[in-house]
Design an enzyme around this catalytic site. Structure first.
Site, PDB file in Angstrom:
ATOM      1  N   GLY A  29      47.378 -38.435 -21.100  1.00 21.44           N
ATOM      2  CA  GLY A  29      47.797 -38.543 -19.698  1.00 21.44           C
ATOM      3  C   GLY A  29      49.296 -38.352 -19.599  1.00 21.44           C
ATOM      4  O   GLY A  29      50.015 -38.375 -20.606  1.00 21.44           O
ATOM      5  N   ASP A  30      49.750 -38.147 -18.379  1.00 25.49           N
ATOM      6  CA  ASP A  30      51.182 -37.910 -18.153  1.00 25.49           C
ATOM      7  C   ASP A  30      51.891 -39.204 -17.791  1.00 25.49           C
ATOM      8  O   ASP A  30      51.256 -40.238 -17.581  1.00 25.49           O
ATOM      9  CB  ASP A  30      51.354 -36.891 -17.013  1.00 25.49           C
ATOM     10  CG  ASP A  30      50.993 -35.496 -17.482  1.00 25.49           C
ATOM     11  OD1 ASP A  30      51.359 -35.142 -18.617  1.00 25.49           O
ATOM     12  OD2 ASP A  30      50.324 -34.774 -16.719  1.00 25.49           O
ATOM     13  N   THR A  75      37.985 -34.386 -14.307  1.00 27.71           N
ATOM     14  CA  THR A  75      39.292 -34.964 -14.656  1.00 27.71           C
ATOM     15  C   THR A  75      39.379 -36.434 -14.224  1.00 27.71           C
ATOM     16  O   THR A  75      38.567 -36.917 -13.425  1.00 27.71           O
ATOM     17  CB  THR A  75      40.452 -34.202 -13.970  1.00 27.71           C
ATOM     18  OG1 THR A  75      40.323 -34.371 -12.568  1.00 27.71           O
ATOM     19  CG2 THR A  75      40.451 -32.734 -14.319  1.00 27.71           C
ATOM     20  N   ALA A 109      47.030 -39.676 -27.750  1.00 31.59           N
ATOM     21  CA  ALA A 109      45.594 -39.370 -27.728  1.00 31.59           C
ATOM     22  C   ALA A 109      44.937 -39.662 -29.083  1.00 31.59           C
ATOM     23  O   ALA A 109      43.745 -40.006 -29.128  1.00 31.59           O
ATOM     24  CB  ALA A 109      45.390 -37.907 -27.329  1.00 31.59           C
ATOM     25  N   GLN A 125      45.584 -25.853 -22.780  1.00 33.95           N
ATOM     26  CA  GLN A 125      46.308 -25.766 -21.518  1.00 33.95           C
ATOM     27  C   GLN A 125      46.187 -24.330 -21.006  1.00 33.95           C
ATOM     28  O   GLN A 125      45.974 -23.404 -21.792  1.00 33.95           O
ATOM     29  CB  GLN A 125      47.795 -26.113 -21.792  1.00 33.95           C
ATOM     30  CG  GLN A 125      48.683 -26.114 -20.586  1.00 33.95           C
ATOM     31  CD  GLN A 125      48.190 -27.108 -19.542  1.00 33.95           C
ATOM     32  OE1 GLN A 125      47.307 -26.769 -18.751  1.00 33.95           O
ATOM     33  NE2 GLN A 125      48.737 -28.306 -19.535  1.00 33.95           N
ATOM     34  N   LYS A 175      38.369 -25.287  -4.054  1.00 31.13           N
ATOM     35  CA  LYS A 175      37.500 -24.165  -3.686  1.00 31.13           C
ATOM     36  C   LYS A 175      37.178 -23.279  -4.888  1.00 31.13           C
ATOM     37  O   LYS A 175      38.067 -22.913  -5.662  1.00 31.13           O
ATOM     38  CB  LYS A 175      38.180 -23.334  -2.591  1.00 31.13           C
ATOM     39  CG  LYS A 175      38.099 -23.994  -1.226  1.00 31.13           C
ATOM     40  CD  LYS A 175      38.770 -23.154  -0.178  1.00 31.13           C
ATOM     41  CE  LYS A 175      37.887 -21.973   0.169  1.00 31.13           C
ATOM     42  NZ  LYS A 175      38.560 -21.059   1.117  1.00 31.13           N
ATOM     43  N   HIS A 209      37.017 -36.989 -18.507  1.00 32.88           N
ATOM     44  CA  HIS A 209      38.311 -37.084 -19.189  1.00 32.88           C
ATOM     45  C   HIS A 209      38.688 -38.558 -19.281  1.00 32.88           C
ATOM     46  O   HIS A 209      38.590 -39.295 -18.294  1.00 32.88           O
ATOM     47  CB  HIS A 209      39.364 -36.286 -18.427  1.00 32.88           C
ATOM     48  CG  HIS A 209      39.125 -34.803 -18.500  1.00 32.88           C
ATOM     49  ND1 HIS A 209      40.047 -33.869 -18.103  1.00 32.88           N
ATOM     50  CD2 HIS A 209      38.045 -34.097 -18.963  1.00 32.88           C
ATOM     51  CE1 HIS A 209      39.557 -32.646 -18.310  1.00 32.88           C
ATOM     52  NE2 HIS A 209      38.338 -32.764 -18.821  1.00 32.88           N
ATOM     53  N   GLU A 223      36.195 -26.964 -14.947  1.00 29.56           N
ATOM     54  CA  GLU A 223      36.671 -28.341 -14.756  1.00 29.56           C
ATOM     55  C   GLU A 223      36.794 -28.598 -13.266  1.00 29.56           C
ATOM     56  O   GLU A 223      37.245 -27.746 -12.524  1.00 29.56           O
ATOM     57  CB  GLU A 223      38.052 -28.443 -15.425  1.00 29.56           C
ATOM     58  CG  GLU A 223      38.781 -29.734 -15.162  1.00 29.56           C
ATOM     59  CD  GLU A 223      40.217 -29.714 -15.694  1.00 29.56           C
ATOM     60  OE1 GLU A 223      40.409 -29.713 -16.918  1.00 29.56           O
ATOM     61  OE2 GLU A 223      41.141 -29.699 -14.854  1.00 29.56           O
TER      62      GLU A 223
HETATM   63  C1  LIG Z   1      42.403 -29.329 -21.195  1.00 27.35           C
HETATM   64  C2  LIG Z   1      43.282 -30.384 -20.577  1.00 27.35           C
HETATM   65  C3  LIG Z   1      42.731 -31.323 -19.712  1.00 27.35           C
HETATM   66  C4  LIG Z   1      43.550 -32.312 -19.140  1.00 27.35           C
HETATM   67  N1  LIG Z   1      42.987 -33.222 -18.284  1.00 27.35           N
HETATM   68  C5  LIG Z   1      43.747 -34.211 -17.744  1.00 27.35           C
HETATM   69  C6  LIG Z   1      43.200 -35.213 -16.897  1.00 27.35           C
HETATM   70  O1  LIG Z   1      42.004 -35.217 -16.595  1.00 27.35           O
HETATM   71  N2  LIG Z   1      44.018 -36.166 -16.408  1.00 27.35           N
HETATM   72  C7  LIG Z   1      45.363 -36.217 -16.732  1.00 27.35           C
HETATM   73  O2  LIG Z   1      46.064 -37.116 -16.271  1.00 27.35           O
HETATM   74  N3  LIG Z   1      45.906 -35.285 -17.544  1.00 27.35           N
HETATM   75  C8  LIG Z   1      45.152 -34.298 -18.057  1.00 27.35           C
HETATM   76  N4  LIG Z   1      45.716 -33.353 -18.878  1.00 27.35           N
HETATM   77  C9  LIG Z   1      47.161 -33.408 -19.126  1.00 27.35           C
HETATM   78  C10 LIG Z   1      47.527 -34.283 -20.340  1.00 27.35           C
HETATM   79  O3  LIG Z   1      47.180 -35.628 -20.092  1.00 27.35           O
HETATM   80  C11 LIG Z   1      49.034 -34.150 -20.539  1.00 27.35           C
HETATM   81  O4  LIG Z   1      49.351 -32.869 -20.962  1.00 27.35           O
HETATM   82  C12 LIG Z   1      49.688 -35.214 -21.405  1.00 27.35           C
HETATM   83  O5  LIG Z   1      51.086 -35.158 -21.180  1.00 27.35           O
HETATM   84  C13 LIG Z   1      49.453 -35.046 -22.903  1.00 27.35           C
HETATM   85  O6  LIG Z   1      48.180 -35.369 -23.244  1.00 27.35           O
HETATM   86  P1  LIG Z   1      47.641 -35.119 -24.750  1.00 27.35           P
HETATM   87  O7  LIG Z   1      46.315 -35.713 -24.819  1.00 27.35           O
HETATM   88  O8  LIG Z   1      47.832 -33.709 -25.134  1.00 27.35           O
HETATM   89  O9  LIG Z   1      48.683 -36.049 -25.545  1.00 27.35           O
HETATM   90  P2  LIG Z   1      49.002 -36.259 -27.065  1.00 27.35           P
HETATM   91  O10 LIG Z   1      48.124 -35.460 -27.951  1.00 27.35           O
HETATM   92  O11 LIG Z   1      49.058 -37.723 -27.287  1.00 27.35           O
HETATM   93  O12 LIG Z   1      50.469 -35.638 -27.177  1.00 27.35           O
HETATM   94  C14 LIG Z   1      51.483 -35.982 -26.238  1.00 27.35           C
HETATM   95  C15 LIG Z   1      52.847 -35.635 -26.803  1.00 27.35           C
HETATM   96  O13 LIG Z   1      53.175 -36.535 -27.856  1.00 27.35           O
HETATM   97  C16 LIG Z   1      53.390 -35.835 -29.080  1.00 27.35           C
HETATM   98  N5  LIG Z   1      52.798 -36.698 -30.114  1.00 27.35           N
HETATM   99  C17 LIG Z   1      51.499 -36.868 -30.415  1.00 27.35           C
HETATM  100  N6  LIG Z   1      51.363 -37.820 -31.371  1.00 27.35           N
HETATM  101  C18 LIG Z   1      52.611 -38.284 -31.637  1.00 27.35           C
HETATM  102  C19 LIG Z   1      53.127 -39.273 -32.524  1.00 27.35           C
HETATM  103  N7  LIG Z   1      52.338 -39.989 -33.325  1.00 27.35           N
HETATM  104  N8  LIG Z   1      54.475 -39.486 -32.535  1.00 27.35           N
HETATM  105  C20 LIG Z   1      55.303 -38.757 -31.740  1.00 27.35           C
HETATM  106  N9  LIG Z   1      54.869 -37.798 -30.894  1.00 27.35           N
HETATM  107  C21 LIG Z   1      53.538 -37.565 -30.853  1.00 27.35           C
HETATM  108  C22 LIG Z   1      52.719 -34.478 -28.922  1.00 27.35           C
HETATM  109  O14 LIG Z   1      53.350 -33.486 -29.702  1.00 27.35           O
HETATM  110  C23 LIG Z   1      52.935 -34.237 -27.426  1.00 27.35           C
HETATM  111  O15 LIG Z   1      54.223 -33.758 -27.179  1.00 27.35           O
HETATM  112  C24 LIG Z   1      44.936 -32.351 -19.454  1.00 27.35           C
HETATM  113  C25 LIG Z   1      45.475 -31.384 -20.313  1.00 27.35           C
HETATM  114  C26 LIG Z   1      44.674 -30.407 -20.866  1.00 27.35           C
HETATM  115  C27 LIG Z   1      45.281 -29.382 -21.787  1.00 27.35           C
END
Ligand SMILES: Cc1cc2nc3c(=O)[nH]c(=O)nc-3n(C[C@H](O)[C@H](O)[C@H](O)COP(=O)(O)OP(=O)(O)OC[C@H]3O[C@@H](n4cnc5c(N)ncnc54)[C@H](O)[C@@H]3O)c2cc1C
Length: 317
Positions: free
Chosen positions: A125-126, A50, A144, A210, A305, A94, A19
């Protein structure tokens, strides 16, 4: 080609992928190529790029502070197209819920289709830096799962609002995130896994995890996922420790544990050059065990890097 097809065609061989993060606005893309070039000898079938969401910054204007919106690392889809063209690899942009309306996401997906991008990583996303918790963007998705559904809808010919017919249906392969040590906001690992299952049921084709530093956590996660009916590939994400500060930053930001042996080895280093070497050696051991266990892909998080990723890949591929 789809990531899932790359995995099928590998016939059980572990693939190498990584990535990258787009350059900060204003920086030359050549720096990115210079770091990707040395990794191409290991034949990655795909590279992830990303995306970062918008940030609010305060800038002085006429003696007053004005709140302005900015995106520090734009260009994900453009970089993906450029890498596909330059290296002949597949790329995975992403796509985020946070910071994007559903309409903006639709335009992005249409761009991807025109550019021949066949894979997407669908993420929530965060939280924005000025917010404590994630808040859905007005007109955007909250989780997501919603994004996965939007992509699947487009795959079946459904735009958000227009009912014009498509000459050619897109067929995006969709990756989603998984958390062997649970997502930081999830109340338990079990509940987080149930949420992962919802993403899979909505149409996700594969999972990328992760980072983790203890393979046992990954093996248990994969087993638990299987037990609740998740049978798509779960690709381990590996990050080599590179600086001493990672000992504090990684657990704080990602809520992951570091094994005591790794902490002791990093603590014993006098320079960050030594830390980088410890990170490489740890990642090699992790990767060898994962490869022996038959993981589909070893996916590396490379921040800038790439010399450490090259040193690891040399031992594995
Ligand atoms: C491989 C990888 C690549 C990443 N790349 C990026 C990037 O390019 N840019 C970036 O900004 N971030 C990135 N992230 C970070 C990611 O955006 C964060 O970890 C974010 O906080 C959660 O994203 P998610 O898609 O897992 O969320 P989700 O799957 O939506 O989950 C988020 C939280 O909500 C909970 N949840 C899900 N559905 C529900 C529901 N219906 N009701 C209540 N709770 C629910 C889940 O248990 C979890 O705690 C990446 C993470 C990983 C693992």
């Amino acid at each position: 080609m789809k990531i899932t097809d790359h995995i099928k065609n590998a016939n059980g061989e572990t693939l190498f992928s990584f990535e990258i993060v787009p350059p900060v606005k204003g920086k030359n893309i050549q720096h990115l190529y210079d770091n990707i070039d040395p990794l191409m000898e290991f034949k990655p079938p795909f590279i992830d790029v990303t995306t970062s969401r918008e940030e609010f910054v305060y800038r002085e204007k006429d003696g007053l502070l004005e709140k302005q919106v900015t995106r520090m690392r734009p260009g994900t889809v453009g970089i993906c197209a450029s890498l596909q063209h330059k290296y002949g690899v597949d790329t995975v942009p992403h796509v985020l819920c946070g910071g994007f309306t559903k309409e903006e996401t639709e335009y992005l997906l249409v761009d991807c289709q025109y550019l021949g991008i066949e894979n997407l990583m669908a993420l929530r996303g965060d939280a924005r830096k000025d917010q404590q918790y994630f808040e859905a963007t007005k007109g955007g998705h909250s989780y997501a799962t919603g994004l996965v559904k939007q992509i699947k809808d487009l795959n079946s010919g459904k735009y958000l609002h227009d009912d014009c017919e498509m000459d050619h249906l897109p067929d995006f392969c969709i990756g989603v995130a998984g958390y062997p040590e649970k997502h930081l906001e999830a109340p338990s690992l079990k509940s987080d896994l149930k949420r992962l299952k919802e993403k899979v049921d909505a149409g996700a084709d594969y999972v990328v995890t992760q980072m983790f530093f203890d393979n046992q956590k990954y093996f248990e996660f994969v087993e638990a996922a299987k037990n609740i009916g998740i049978h798509i590939p779960i690709i381990p994400g590996i990050k080599p420790i590179a600086v001493k500060r990672h000992l504090q930053v990684l657990p704080q930001v990602f809520r992951i544990d570091l094994p005591q042996d790794l902490i002791d080895a990093v603590d014993g280093c006098n320079t960050n050059k030594d830390v980088r070497q410890v990170g490489i050696e740890w990642a090699i051991q992790q990767s060898k065990e994962l490869k022996e266990a038959g993981v589909p892909v070893l996916h590396y998080y490379s921040m800038g890097k790439s010399d450490n990723i090259k040193a690891i890949a040399k031992e594995l591929f």
